[in-house]
Design a protein around this motif. Structure first.
Motif, PDB file in Angstrom:
ATOM      1  N   PHE A 145       0.873  -1.163   0.000  1.00 36.77           N
ATOM      2  CA  PHE A 145       0.000   0.000   0.000  1.00 36.77           C
ATOM      3  C   PHE A 145       0.917   1.222   0.000  1.00 36.77           C
ATOM      4  CE2 PHE A 145      -3.184   2.913   1.729  1.00 36.77           C
ATOM      5  CZ  PHE A 145      -4.337   2.458   1.115  1.00 36.77           C
ATOM      6  N   MET A 146       0.541   2.269  -0.650  1.00 42.40           N
ATOM      7  CA  MET A 146       1.360   3.476  -0.781  1.00 42.40           C
ATOM      8  C   MET A 146       2.322   3.412  -1.967  1.00 42.40           C
ATOM      9  SD  MET A 146       0.343   5.308   1.819  1.00 42.40           S
ATOM     10  CE  MET A 146       1.490   6.636   2.212  1.00 42.40           C
ATOM     11  N   GLU A 147       2.554   2.250  -2.550  1.00 39.87           N
ATOM     12  CA  GLU A 147       3.498   2.276  -3.668  1.00 39.87           C
ATOM     13  C   GLU A 147       2.952   1.618  -4.925  1.00 39.87           C
ATOM     14  OE1 GLU A 147       6.851  -0.585  -3.175  1.00 39.87           O
ATOM     15  OE2 GLU A 147       6.291  -0.382  -1.081  1.00 39.87           O
ATOM     16  N   THR A 148       1.701   1.208  -4.887  1.00 44.86           N
ATOM     17  CA  THR A 148       1.117   0.488  -6.013  1.00 44.86           C
ATOM     18  C   THR A 148       1.255   1.226  -7.339  1.00 44.86           C
ATOM     19  OG1 THR A 148      -0.494  -0.452  -4.527  1.00 44.86           O
ATOM     20  CG2 THR A 148      -1.011  -0.562  -6.844  1.00 44.86           C
ATOM     21  N   GLY A 149       1.637   0.466  -8.348  1.00 47.23           N
ATOM     22  CA  GLY A 149       1.551   0.942  -9.710  1.00 47.23           C
ATOM     23  C   GLY A 149       2.298   2.217 -10.035  1.00 47.23           C
ATOM     24  N   PHE A 150       3.311   2.521  -9.245  1.00 42.77           N
ATOM     25  CA  PHE A 150       4.018   3.767  -9.440  1.00 42.77           C
ATOM     26  C   PHE A 150       4.595   3.893 -10.855  1.00 42.77           C
ATOM     27  CE2 PHE A 150       8.689   4.534  -9.178  1.00 42.77           C
ATOM     28  CZ  PHE A 150       8.656   5.868  -9.503  1.00 42.77           C
ATOM     29  N   GLN A 151       5.114   2.787 -11.378  1.00 44.85           N
ATOM     30  CA  GLN A 151       5.734   2.874 -12.703  1.00 44.85           C
ATOM     31  C   GLN A 151       4.713   3.203 -13.786  1.00 44.85           C
ATOM     32  OE1 GLN A 151       8.403  -0.297 -13.615  1.00 44.85           O
ATOM     33  NE2 GLN A 151       9.576  -0.003 -11.754  1.00 44.85           N
TER      34      GLN A 151
END
Lengths: 286, 307
Positions: free
Chosen positions: B236-242
């Protein structure tokens, strides 16, 4: 005995089949469109006349791309990064997983916990970038390969696999005078082909598709992998180099998606079996 | 009695081949995982490359205070990060569960295999290709989605990626599209592990298909659901950043800009290392707290937990 199907049950089955057919269409359609558009006439694609089947079939977009040297450089870079990454990952991961599978080895728990903790917390993007920079690896293949060399997940999958191998074989080899390294190379690894293939494939597909490490660690055009080329053309909107010809822009975008994705699309039906196994070993063992 | 130290040396010497084998791996973890963790110190410094970590000036919580009180975007970044993840949990987490149940109910095995294989396909596409397909499909002048809207429904073309209120929909639906099939694997494995006599017994007791799905198939998947939920919260908090990094632009920042993309801009593009590290650290700590809390709750209320 004849099993009676209730009305509701039959309605459900029909409904389920309809959903499945819709699902297949939704999954496949975008790529069918990309393929059709890539071999269609650019004007017809740009005006929205191509919806499913190609119109005005031509390979000119592919011809233009194939004659572009940048594409081949990036293709070669991707292949290079992928091969080196897979070989090094398998070597280092198996060398580390093998001792960790020995339950009697002192210090094993500490090392396992050290690895597991990295799943929960990391230094983050910037400190990692600074380490890579300090090591002088920017703009080299090592910045792509080394920071993601071991995946803790794969390490644990491999360790689980090694633990399940019959210990008697290794004992016998040791009695016959094999050293630990020889046992690993001659007995354990040949028996571990399924897990090596799985993790090798995972690593290869990941590296083939990766763009972010290349985005932050590489700024020399001649080092760019395929995905960065793709990003520049598709997302950032850079025109294809040595190609002032805007009349092919749309079809060339679709063609380059096909060129970059085709190898994966061709092999995925054959490799998905390994992926499913690997995911299940990793998932069940946690 | 042999002193403790000597025992350690003896073990190290006796198994030196095994320890040597582990050495490259251990070095990897130290250099690329633990040195960056130590490097987090620069979040509390005014780090400059020339002076290094040891020479840079210590400034305490300055960068955190700047992020929360001075930076005009901090609230927007936190809100977007949380919202995208909440949407992700709401849609992307249950979708494979439902699909796995539907797969399980297919009686024709060949058909089931074909649908499954096809549903895995998007998982093998790269993030860049997905983003590229989205950008081209959603283009207002030349994208197929707008052609369909205009030609079939007589609507005005929509500038999807330029409108903040479309971003979450685009992001979440493309995530579901790409990952739903792959996400069923572990659930199908859990279903395969259910004792078939349970279904027999349920039928004898007069359970209809819905009741069987609800009380046997679904319940059989609960342990996997808990594990995956804890893992999801860990990220959580970093999902799908790319993918966000590929899809966002200054027109949709209002809903698309998340903590990680901000860290990328400030840290990598602007070389504002200390500030970006502080913002990233804030996010990592929240993630760590969430996963520990979720695991504790999972352990308390069920038999299953991550550790």
């Amino acid at each position: 005995m004849k099993i009676r199907q209730s009305m509701a049950s039959r309605v459900f089955d029909t409904f389920n089949y309809v959903i499945m057919i819709l699902l297949m269409i939704v999954m496949v359609y975008p790529l069918v469109y990309v393929f059709s558009a890539s071999i269609s006439d650019n004007a017809l694609v740009s005006s929205g006349d191509v919806l499913i089947f190609p119109k005005g079939v031509t390979l000119i977009a592919y011809k233009q791309l194939v004659s572009n040297p940048d594409l081949w450089i990036s293709y070669w870079n991707t292949i290079r990064y992928t091969i080196v990454h897979v070989i090094l990952t398998l070597l280092v991961t198996s060398a580390m997983a093998y001792p960790l599978a020995k339950k009697w080895l002192p210090g094993r728990r500490i090392i396992l916990m050290m690895a597991a903790f990295t799943l929960l917390f990391s230094g983050g993007m910037i400190p990692t970038f600074l380490v890579v920079q300090k090591l002088g690896m920017l703009n080299s293949i090592w910045a792509i390969v080394l920071p993601s060399l071991i995946s803790t997940w794969y390490l644990f999958i491999m360790r689980t696999f090694f633990e399940a191998l019959p210990e008697e074989l290794e004992d016998a080899a040791t009695i016959d005078g094999c050293s630990s390294l020889q046992v690993l190379l001659r007995i354990v690894l040949p028996l571990s082909m399924p897990v090596l293939a799985t993790i090798g494939l995972f690593t290869a597909v990941n590296q083939w598709n990766a763009f972010f490490d290349a985005l932050i660690y590489l700024n020399d055009r001649s080092m760019y992998p395929l995905q960065i080329m793709l990003r520049n053309i598709l997302v950032a909107g850079t025109t294809i180099q040595a190609e002032g010809d805007l009349s092919l822009l749309q079809t060339m975008k679709y063609a380059i998606i096909m060129i970059a994705t085709l190898p994966i699309l061709c092999i995925y039906p054959f490799i998905q079996k390994y992926f499913v196994q690997g995911t299940m070993i990793g998932g069940i063992k946690g | 009695m042999v002193p403790q130290r000597n025992v350690m040396w003896y073990m190290l010497k006796k198994h030196r081949a095994l320890y040597l084998l582990m050495l490259p791996g251990i070095l990897y973890y130290i250099i690329f995982k633990y040195v960056p963790m130590y490097g987090v110190i620069i979040a509390f410094q005014d780090y400059s490359i020339g002076k290094g970590i040891l020479g840079s000036k210590f400034v305490g919580l300055k960068h955190f205070i700047e992020f929360f009180y001075v930076n005009p975007d901090s609230w927007k970044l936190i809100r977007n990060t949380v919202m995208l993840n909440v949407y992700d949990l709401l849609f992307h987490f249950p979708a494979p569960i439902i699909l796995a149940i539907l797969f399980h109910e297919l009686k024709n095995k060949t058909f089931k295999r074909i649908v499954q294989s096809i549903s895995y396909m998007p998982h093998f596409l790269s993030t860049v290709v997905i983003a590229g397909i989205l950008v081209t499909f959603l283009s207002p002048q030349t994208g197929i989605i707008n052609f369909i809207l205009v030609k079939m429904f007589g609507m005005e073309p929509i500038l999807f990626l330029g409108l903040p209120n479309w971003f979450r929909t685009i992001y979440v639906s493309s995530e579901v599209w790409q990952k739903i099939g792959w996400g069923t694997i572990l659930y199908l494995a859990a279903i395969a592990g259910i004792d078939p006599t349970l279904y027999e017994a349920a039928k004898m007791d007069g359970a209809n298909r819905y009741q069987q799905m609800r009380h046997i198939t679904f319940v059989g998947m609960v342990p996997v659901m808990i594990i995956l939920f804890v893992l999801t919260l860990g990220h959580f908090m970093e999902t799908g950043f790319q993918k966000i990094l590929l899809l966002y632009n200054s027109m949709n920042y209002e809903t698309s800009d998340v903590i990680n993309t901000f860290v990328y801009r400030r840290g990598i593009l602007d070389a504002d290392f200390s500030f970006a590290t502080a913002v990233g650290l804030f996010q990592s700590v929240i993630g760590l707290i969430l996963v520990i809390a979720a695991n504790r709750i999972a352990r308390k209320y069920s038999e299953t937990s991550l550790w």
